[in-house]
Design an enzyme around this catalytic site. Sequence first.
Site, PDB file in Angstrom:
ATOM      1  N   HIS A  66       0.630  -1.204   0.118  1.00 44.69           N
ATOM      2  CA  HIS A  66       0.050   0.045  -0.006  1.00 44.69           C
ATOM      3  C   HIS A  66       0.713   1.405  -0.097  1.00 44.69           C
ATOM      4  O   HIS A  66       2.159   1.252   0.269  1.00 44.69           O
ATOM      5  CB  HIS A  66      -0.963   0.214   1.279  1.00 44.69           C
ATOM      6  CG  HIS A  66       0.031   0.133   2.436  1.00 44.69           C
ATOM      7  ND1 HIS A  66       0.625  -0.923   3.164  1.00 44.69           N
ATOM      8  CD2 HIS A  66       0.095   1.452   3.228  1.00 44.69           C
ATOM      9  CE1 HIS A  66       1.051  -0.550   4.206  1.00 44.69           C
ATOM     10  NE2 HIS A  66       1.084   0.625   4.386  1.00 44.69           N
ATOM     11  N   ARG A  68       6.924  -9.604  15.424  1.00 45.83           N
ATOM     12  CA  ARG A  68       7.427  -8.374  15.157  1.00 45.83           C
ATOM     13  C   ARG A  68       6.560  -6.897  15.634  1.00 45.83           C
ATOM     14  O   ARG A  68       5.618  -7.301  15.750  1.00 45.83           O
ATOM     15  CB  ARG A  68       7.667  -8.111  13.637  1.00 45.83           C
ATOM     16  CG  ARG A  68       7.914  -6.737  13.167  1.00 45.83           C
ATOM     17  CD  ARG A  68       8.103  -6.783  11.715  1.00 45.83           C
ATOM     18  NE  ARG A  68       8.880  -5.367  11.201  1.00 45.83           N
ATOM     19  CZ  ARG A  68       7.980  -4.536  10.740  1.00 45.83           C
ATOM     20  NH1 ARG A  68       6.584  -4.296  10.666  1.00 45.83           N
ATOM     21  NH2 ARG A  68       8.539  -3.120  10.225  1.00 45.83           N
TER      22      ARG A  68
END
Length: 179
Positions: free
Chosen positions: A60, A127
């Site tokens: 994106h 993460r």
Amino acid sequence: MEEYGRHMTRIVVTLFEAMAETLSLELSAERKTSCLSESTGVVRVQRYPQCTESPGLEAHTDSSMISIINQDDVGGLEFMKDGEWFNVKPLADSLVIGLGDMMQMISDEEYKSVLHKVGKRMNKKERYSIIYFVFPAKDCVFESSRYKPFKFSEFEAQVKLDVEIHGSKVGLSQFLSIP
Ligand SMILES: O=C(O)CCC(=O)C(=O)O
Ligand SMILES: [Fe+2]
């Protein structure tokens, strides 16, 4: 978190002013605070779980003026350049500066909104990233050579509509004067 946001604001204002100067934009004080509206600054902490098959985050561009990504040492952030994906290697105590769609507009495409994603998390550790976005004011109008003029609020509304209709953001190409 509040202090973190304050530092991010300081950084984006400095960067924005430097870029505006480099581009010889000669923005009035009013236009500057409209294009980079400090009160729109958001800080988001994102967690990417371990071992899932789907991408961490689909490719994106950000709708922001500027985005700042603070990633941990796990890695996974990738950006596209000349049709190829590149890894943004984690570097201790560093910030990743991303330019958003509105920077592409205000710079008349001198600066490009970077296509980026967080890759597949197979066999990777969990993460975390801390992301800061700063946007223009809702009524800030953007005009540039290849696009129809629009208010930032119109852009946001179009993004929302496209996500509902197509399942993902279409972005600036919706505003091209010659589609
Ligand atoms: O978590 C990251 O490293 C990137 C996040 C991102 O691109 C976004 O939230 O728009
Ligand atoms: Fe992003």
